[in-house]
Scaffold this active site. Sequence first.
Site, short mmCIF file in Angstrom:
data_model
loop_
_atom_site.label_atom_id
_atom_site.label_comp_id
_atom_site.label_asym_id
_atom_site.label_seq_id
_atom_site.Cartn_x
_atom_site.Cartn_y
_atom_site.Cartn_z
N ASP A 261 0.67 -1.22 0.07
CA ASP A 261 0.05 0.05 -0.01
C ASP A 261 1.06 1.29 0.04
O ASP A 261 1.32 1.63 1.03
CB ASP A 261 -1.11 0.04 1.33
CG ASP A 261 -1.88 1.13 1.19
OD1 ASP A 261 -2.05 1.93 0.25
OD2 ASP A 261 -2.72 1.45 2.23
N LYS A 268 1.63 7.94 0.38
CA LYS A 268 1.97 7.89 1.91
C LYS A 268 2.96 8.84 2.24
O LYS A 268 4.14 8.88 1.09
CB LYS A 268 2.14 6.58 2.52
CG LYS A 268 1.03 5.89 2.70
CD LYS A 268 1.23 4.32 3.27
CE LYS A 268 -0.03 3.55 3.46
NZ LYS A 268 -0.75 4.25 4.34
N ASP A 280 0.17 -5.05 4.29
CA ASP A 280 -1.37 -4.73 4.15
C ASP A 280 -1.93 -5.73 3.78
O ASP A 280 -3.18 -5.88 3.44
CB ASP A 280 -1.42 -3.40 3.46
CG ASP A 280 -2.48 -2.69 3.68
OD1 ASP A 280 -2.99 -2.64 4.94
OD2 ASP A 280 -2.70 -1.71 2.77
N ASP A 339 -5.62 6.52 -0.44
CA ASP A 339 -5.21 5.67 0.54
C ASP A 339 -6.15 4.72 1.51
O ASP A 339 -5.68 4.14 2.34
CB ASP A 339 -4.16 6.43 1.22
CG ASP A 339 -3.04 5.80 2.21
OD1 ASP A 339 -2.87 4.52 1.86
OD2 ASP A 339 -2.50 6.35 3.14
N GLU A 341 -8.17 2.65 0.73
CA GLU A 341 -8.33 1.82 -0.46
C GLU A 341 -8.94 0.34 0.11
O GLU A 341 -9.61 -0.18 -0.68
CB GLU A 341 -6.86 1.28 -1.35
CG GLU A 341 -6.03 0.51 -0.72
CD GLU A 341 -5.41 0.69 0.63
OE1 GLU A 341 -5.50 1.89 1.17
OE2 GLU A 341 -4.99 -0.17 1.45
N ARG A 343 -11.07 -0.75 2.17
CA ARG A 343 -12.51 -0.73 2.32
C ARG A 343 -13.12 -0.88 1.24
O ARG A 343 -14.35 -1.60 1.00
CB ARG A 343 -13.13 0.48 3.32
CG ARG A 343 -12.62 1.57 2.43
CD ARG A 343 -13.05 2.97 3.10
NE ARG A 343 -11.91 3.02 3.93
CZ ARG A 343 -11.88 4.12 5.23
NH1 ARG A 343 -12.92 5.14 5.19
NH2 ARG A 343 -10.86 4.16 5.71
N1 BES Z 1 -3.20 0.13 4.99
C1 BES Z 1 -3.54 1.49 5.77
C2 BES Z 1 -3.91 1.04 7.14
C3 BES Z 1 -2.70 1.19 7.98
C4 BES Z 1 -1.94 2.18 8.72
C5 BES Z 1 -2.39 -0.30 8.17
C6 BES Z 1 -1.12 1.60 9.68
C7 BES Z 1 -1.26 -0.58 9.04
C8 BES Z 1 -0.66 0.56 9.80
C9 BES Z 1 -4.85 2.16 5.05
O1 BES Z 1 -4.92 1.52 3.90
C10 BES Z 1 -4.85 3.35 5.17
O2 BES Z 1 -4.01 4.07 4.60
N2 BES Z 1 -5.59 4.20 5.89
C11 BES Z 1 -5.93 5.60 5.91
C12 BES Z 1 -7.24 5.80 5.85
C13 BES Z 1 -7.43 7.37 5.88
C14 BES Z 1 -6.99 7.79 4.48
C15 BES Z 1 -8.90 7.45 5.78
C16 BES Z 1 -5.40 5.86 7.23
O3 BES Z 1 -5.63 4.85 8.33
O4 BES Z 1 -4.60 6.76 7.58
ZN ZN Z 2 -4.06 2.78 2.30
ZN ZN Z 3 -4.21 -0.11 3.19
#
Ligand code: BES
Ligand code: ZN
Ligand code: ZN
Length: 497
Positions: A261, A268, A280, A339, A341, A343
């Site tokens: 991811d 990111k 991920d 990001d 993604e 869901r």
């Molecule tokens: N894969 C990430 C979530 C994640 C964060 C997993 C830290 C493991 C450790 C997910 O896809 C993501 O980036 N989520 C975002 C959502 C936001 C943009 C609403 C997040 O949690 O920041």
């Molecule tokens: Zn993400």
């Molecule tokens: Zn993710």
Amino acid sequence: MSTIEPLPSLAALDRVIIFAGDADHHADTNVCVIFAEEYPQSACGYDQETLERMGASSTLLTAFEIYRGNGQDAVIIGGGSRAELTTSRLRDIAATAVRTAKRASHLSIVIGGELPTGAARAMAEGVLLAAYRYDVHQSAAKVAPLRSVSIPVEQTSANLGKLSEARVNARSTVVARDLANMPPNYLTATDMAAHATALGAQFGFDVEAFDKKALTEMGCGGLLAVNQGSAEEPRLIRLRYRPESDPVSHLGMVGKGIMYDSGGISLKPSDPMHLLMKLDMGGAAAILGAFCGFRDRDVNVAVTGWLACTDNMPSVSAYRLGDVVTARGGTTIEIKNTDAEGRFAMSDSFVLANEEGVDAIIDIATLTGASLMALGQRRAPFFSNDETIAALVTASSETTDEAAWRFPLEPSYRPQLDSIIADISNLGGAFAGATTAALFIQHFVGDTPWAHIDIAGTMHADKDDAWRTRGATGYGARLLLQAAVDFEPGQDAEANS
Ligand code: BES
Ligand code: ZN
Ligand code: ZN
């Protein structure tokens, strides 16, 4: 690339034998456990005074090794309060014994007195999970010396059964760990499907992998959107386990399988988190691991799993912020952040599960940083629309010590996902990010009894920590396996009638 053994831990697991019995006289290392209420007159051949001088403590999991050579080594571990000794603590104690006795080939764990039921299984799991290492990419890696461990439980057939059960459970976890630890350049969605197929043939479940062309025909616009920027094909991997006798009920499992991811166009930031994003796909790995145990643990319900696998990459072809994509079933989704993604990569899978008429769905996903912020790396938040499934997740979590805690599916936050252009948007507000992600998923699940486990925190251990080996923890594999074992035929059909 393919010269690297993809699942080295399947073979490694069989190198450690576990005996039931009070003490193994051939052991080179004896492990003694000290409890607060009963500081011993002697342990591992040392008298009380010497133990005290050496600083032997009953504090839970304080451990040290006494190296004497010629097969006479000792490990002394604090067991905390005897009155509070649980199976989870025993798992931790056994794991700590293995970690502390780094040079041991034959370990003998001694704990006097009566142990709680479930001791045999928990301790054997602790041993096998602490012995785990992922070093296939290291040129100087050596085979670990540990060959046998004796565990202080009676040699009854019940206990021997529990020891082999523990081995099945540990196998689920190490499969999940190996897959998650694998570098992303060694594990694409296509590779994941190939490993699933091989595991299915070995452990008794059917695997079908849908490629980009099939997914297009199936209208799986959620997974396809995430895949749009990638040079690699996506795979929706369907796992099918069927018991020997006609199943009365059917459990569905959906896993997030983002192989890497990057965040996509919503790239990111370059922080240490980025480095963790090969994990991920930890949800998909946990489900695949769990499936490897269903046959051997005599699961008597049908289980179908959907693993939504792709990486999430920025590129000229990547999906954009503002794009509207259509998931299977017709729901339109406005992308407000590429990001978020996971869901909607999984959205099509929930629709597919409902089309099959599953009685309940458990999904597992490294979904939100917010869940890591809320509960940290030791306990995962979970959400549920159904008391029976919620109770099943809680009970499985307790049995396996894959800690979880139910969070509310706060309905008043649902409008945060409203879109002025599509049916739903993929981004909630600034707060309660784990909740808004769960509410998004709920849209696709509908009224089917369901639990969603967010493992963004628990998928990784920063350091060796009892049964969790540094790196991917494999969290969820044993929990899901236990949930399938305990999912009763007709359970939810009855509860909801
Ligand atoms: N894969 C990430 C979530 C994640 C964060 C997993 C830290 C493991 C450790 C997910 O896809 C993501 O980036 N989520 C975002 C959502 C936001 C943009 C609403 C997040 O949690 O920041
Ligand atoms: Zn993400
Ligand atoms: Zn993710």
